[in-house]
Enzyme design. Structure first.
Site, PDB file in Angstrom:
ATOM      1  N   GLY A 265       0.833  -1.191   0.000  1.00 17.32           N
ATOM      2  CA  GLY A 265       0.000   0.000   0.000  1.00 17.32           C
ATOM      3  C   GLY A 265       0.869   1.242   0.000  1.00 17.32           C
ATOM      4  N   GLU A 293       5.663  -3.569   0.897  1.00 18.20           N
ATOM      5  CA  GLU A 293       5.984  -2.993  -0.418  1.00 18.20           C
ATOM      6  C   GLU A 293       5.086  -1.782  -0.580  1.00 18.20           C
ATOM      7  OE1 GLU A 293       5.228  -1.836  -4.078  1.00 18.20           O
ATOM      8  OE2 GLU A 293       4.397  -3.862  -4.264  1.00 18.20           O
ATOM      9  N   CYS A 327       2.231   0.005  -8.912  1.00 15.67           N
ATOM     10  CA  CYS A 327       3.304   0.637  -8.148  1.00 15.67           C
ATOM     11  C   CYS A 327       4.593   0.684  -8.954  1.00 15.67           C
ATOM     12  CB  CYS A 327       3.521  -0.072  -6.817  1.00 15.67           C
ATOM     13  SG  CYS A 327       3.444  -1.858  -6.916  1.00 15.67           S
ATOM     14  N   GLU A 425       4.342  10.855  -6.244  1.00 10.64           N
ATOM     15  CA  GLU A 425       3.653   9.664  -6.729  1.00 10.64           C
ATOM     16  C   GLU A 425       2.179  10.005  -6.983  1.00 10.64           C
ATOM     17  OE1 GLU A 425       3.117   4.967  -5.562  1.00 10.64           O
ATOM     18  OE2 GLU A 425       2.873   6.469  -3.981  1.00 10.64           O
TER      19      GLU A 425
END
Length: 541
Positions: A265, A293, A327, A425
Site C-alpha cells: 500500500g 511494499e 506501483c 507519486e
C-alpha cells in the site's frame, strides 16, 4: 504413519491466454462478466467457520460506471476483529502441526482451480471491480496468482531442504517453525494476485492470518476466499475482515500475539504501521516481522543511443497499462534532446490511438481510475500543469467523472527536472517527461537517483554497453527491480522477484524464497549420539 521425502510438482509460469476474438477464453470471460455485472453479490466477513453479515454494508461500484451497483460487502467492528484474532489463534496449533505436504496440496489445488474452473470468474471480478482490461486481469488475477501459489510451494521445499552440516558423532538439524502468534495481511486494490498472495504465503509456512482486503477490491477478494475454501483451507487459517481500517489495525497492533504484518500500500500508511508497532513493542511475545511494499516514482531513462520506437512503446505500455495504477508504472522519464522529437511523435500517436471505456469492451486499452479520490487528485495535477510556466501538456489532459472515473492518458513535458509531477507519486495515467541535453548524461544519472525518495522500479534504454554498465552502477540504489531495454513493469514470479527499498518498502521480494523466509522462525537442533561422561578436556592432562 507412513513417511516419505516428497518432490512437489515442478513450478512453471502459467501461460497467458490471448483472449483474441473468437477464442474460447474470450467467450468464457465475456459470459462470466455479463453474469456478474447483471447480478448482485453479498460479500460477508469470513471468520473461522462463519460467514458474518452485519447488515452494515457498502456498495460495490465498477469504477467505469460508478452509479451501477454489482453488490455489497459487510463491515464489522472491533468485536469482529477480536473474533478473527481468536479464530486464527484457535486454528494455529492444528494448522502449524499439519504436515507440510498437506499445506502444499491445498495451495496447489487453489492454483489449479484458478487455472481452470475459476479463471473466468476471478478475471471477470477483477475487470468489473478494479476496472482492469481482460489482458491486465489475465496476467494478474489468473496467471500471477497461480504463479505465486505454485512457486511458493517450491520455495517452501527449498527452505525446508536447507540444512546445516554435521560433524562426527553429531547430527545437526534445522527446523523452520511458523511464527508464534498471528499474521496481519493488508492488501491493495490494484492486484488481485497480491491480495491473494499476502495472506497465502505466511499461511503456507504454517502461520494463521487476519486479512484486510482493500474496500475497492471486494469483488475479487470474495472469489479468492471462495477458492481457498474450495481448495480445503481449514477454518480460521485465513480470516477476512473489512471495516474501518484504523480500527482494525489498532485492534491488531494492540494484541500480544501479533507476530507480523504483510503489507502492500502507500508509504505513509506503512510508516504509520511501523510507528504503531514501535509504540507497542513491549506488548508482544516476540519481535514482529514487518514486511512491506509501498510507493514508487518509477523512471525510464533513455541514452542518446536508444531506439526511439522502443522508448516510445515502453512509455506507452509502462505508463498507461491499467491506467498507471501499478506501483511499478513509469511516471517520470528522462529523454535526450536528440531523440525526443521522434519519441514524442510516436508517443503522441500511440496515446491518441488508445481507446478508453468499460472493460466489457475488450477493444479498450484503458478504463477508469479506481475511485473519486484518485480522480480528483489526478485532475488537480493535470489542471496545475495546464497553468504552469515550466510544464505543458503534450497529449491527453482530459477527464470526465459523469459516468466513470475517467482520466485520459496524459503526457506532461517539463523543463524543470524537479517539477511536482516528476517527484510526487500520482498513481494514475500521467507521465512526466524531462528532456535533457545529450552532453549531460552523467548529470542526468545523478538526477534520476536523487529526485525521488522511492526505489521500486526503473528502466534504462541504450544501445551502448558502456552506458548500460555505467547506468546500472550509478542507479544501483534507486530501483529494486531494474530493467535494461524494457519497460519498468511486468515482473514475473520466479523470474523477477519484486520489491524495492528506500521509501518503497523492505525489499523482501515477493515471488522468491526471500519472502517466505520472513514467515518462519528457525530452530537449530543438535543431537549428540555418544555424550561425554567426564568433564575434563585433554588439555588438563
Amino acid at each position: 504413519m507412513p513417511k516419505g521425502i516428497y518432490n512437489v510438482p515442478e513450478a512453471y509460469n502459467e501461460p497467458v491466454l490471448s483472449y483474441a476474438p473468437g477464442t474460447k477464453e474470450r467467450e468464457q470471460v465475456a459470459a462470466a462478466f455479463k453474469e456478474m455485472y447483471n447480478s448482485t453479490v453479498d460479500v460477508p466477513m469470513y471468520i473461522g467457520s462463519e460467514e458474518i453479515r452485519t447488515g452494515k454494508t457498502r456498495d460495490i461500484n465498477p469504477p467505469f460506471d460508478h452509479k451501477k451497483s454489482v453488490g455489497k460487502y459487510h463491515e464489522g467492528d472491533v468485536s469482529h476483529v477480536e473474533k478473527a484474532i481468536k479464530s486464527a489463534l484457535d486454528a494455529r496449533t492444528k494448522w502449524a502441526a499439519l504436515s507440510w505436504e498437506h499445506r502444499a496440496s491445498i495451495f496447489l489445488k487453489a492454483a489449479e482451480l484458478i487455472a481452470g474452473p475459476y479463471r473466468a470468474k476471478i478475471n471477470a471480478a477483477t475487470m468489473i471491480g478494479q476496472a482492469k482490461t481482460v489482458h491486465q486481469a489475465e496476467i494478474d488475477a489468473a496467471c500471477e496468482f497461480i504463479d505465486f501459489l505454485r512457486f511458493n510451494v517450491e520455495f517452501m521445499t527449498q527452505i525446508y531442504a536447507e540444512q546445516p552440516v554435521s560433524s562426527d558423532g553429531i547430527w545437526n538439524r534445522m527446523e523452520y517453525r511458523p511464527l508464534e502468534g498471528f499474521i496481519y495481511a493488508i492488501t491493495p486494490f490494484n492486484f488481485t494476485a497480491i491480495a491473494g498472495n499476502l495472506p497465502a504465503s505466511p499461511a503456507m509456512m504454517g502461520n494463521v492470518v487476519v486479512w484486510k482486503p482493500s474496500a475497492s477490491q471486494m469483488l475479487s477478494a470474495n472469489v479468492i476466499m471462495e477458492v481457498f475454501k474450495l481448495a480445503g483451507l481449514p477454518d480460521g487459517v485465513i480470516n477476512m475482515v473489512q471495516g474501518n481500517a484504523a480500527e482494525i489495525s489498532d485492534t491488531i497492533f494492540d494484541h500480544t500475539d501479533f507476530a507480523g504484518v504483510h503489507y502492500t500500500g502507500s508509504t505513509a500508511v506503512f510508516n504509520g504501521i511501523w510507528g504503531k508497532i514501535g509504540q507497542n513493542i513491549n506488548k508482544y511475545k516476540t519481535y514482529p516481522r514487518i514486511v512491506g511494499e509501498t510507493g514508487g516514482k518509477d523512471f525510464v531513462l533513455a541514452h542518446p543511443s536508444s531506439i526511439p520506437a522502443q522508448v516510445a512503446t515502453a512509455l506507452s505500455r509502462g505508463a498507461f497499462e491499467y491506467q498507471g495504477q501499478k506501483c511499478s508504472a513509469a511516471s517520470r522519464a528522462y529523454i535526450p534532446k536528440s531523440i525526443w522529437p521522434e519519441v514524442k511523435e510516436l508517443l503522441v500517436k500511440a496515446v491518441k490511438s488508445m481507446k478508453m471505456g468499460s472493460t466489457e469492451d475488450m477493444s479498450n486499452f484503458v478504463s477508469a481510475v479506481i475511485h473519486e479520490g484518485s480522480f480528483d487528485k489526478l485532475a488537480s495535477y493535470i489542471d496545475a500543469a495546464k497553468k504552469a510556466s515550466d510544464a505543458e501538456i503534450v497529449v491527453g489532459g482530459g477527464y470526465d467523472k459523469s459516468k466513470g472515473w475517467f482520466i485520459e492518458p496524459t503526457v506532461i513535458e517539463t523543463s524543470n527536472p524537479k517539477y511536482d509531477t516528476m517527484c510526487t507519486e500520482l498513481f494514475g495515467p500521467v507521465l512526466t517527461v524531462h528532456v535533457y541535453d545529450d552532453t549531460k548524461w552523467e548529470e542526468t544519472l545523478k538526477l534520476v537517483d536523487e529526485t525521488s525518495p522511492y526505489a521500486l522500479t526503473g528502466a534504462i534504454f541504450s544501445q551502448d554497453r558502456y552506458a548500460i554498465e555505467q547506468a546500472t552502477k550509478a542507479l544501483e540504489n534507486c530501483a529494486g527491480n531494474f530493467y535494461i531495454n524494457d519497460k519498468p513493469t511486468g515482473a514475473v514470479v520466479g523470474q523477477q522477484p519484486f520489491g524495492g527499498a528506500r521509501a518503497s518498502g523492505t525489499n523482501d521480494k515477493a515471488g522468491s524464497v526471500l519472502n517466505l523466509l520472513r514467515w518462519v522462525s528457525p530452530r537449530t537442533i543438535k543431537e549428540t549420539f555418544v555424550p561425554p561422561t567426564d568433564y575434563r578436556y585433554p588439555f588438563l592432562g
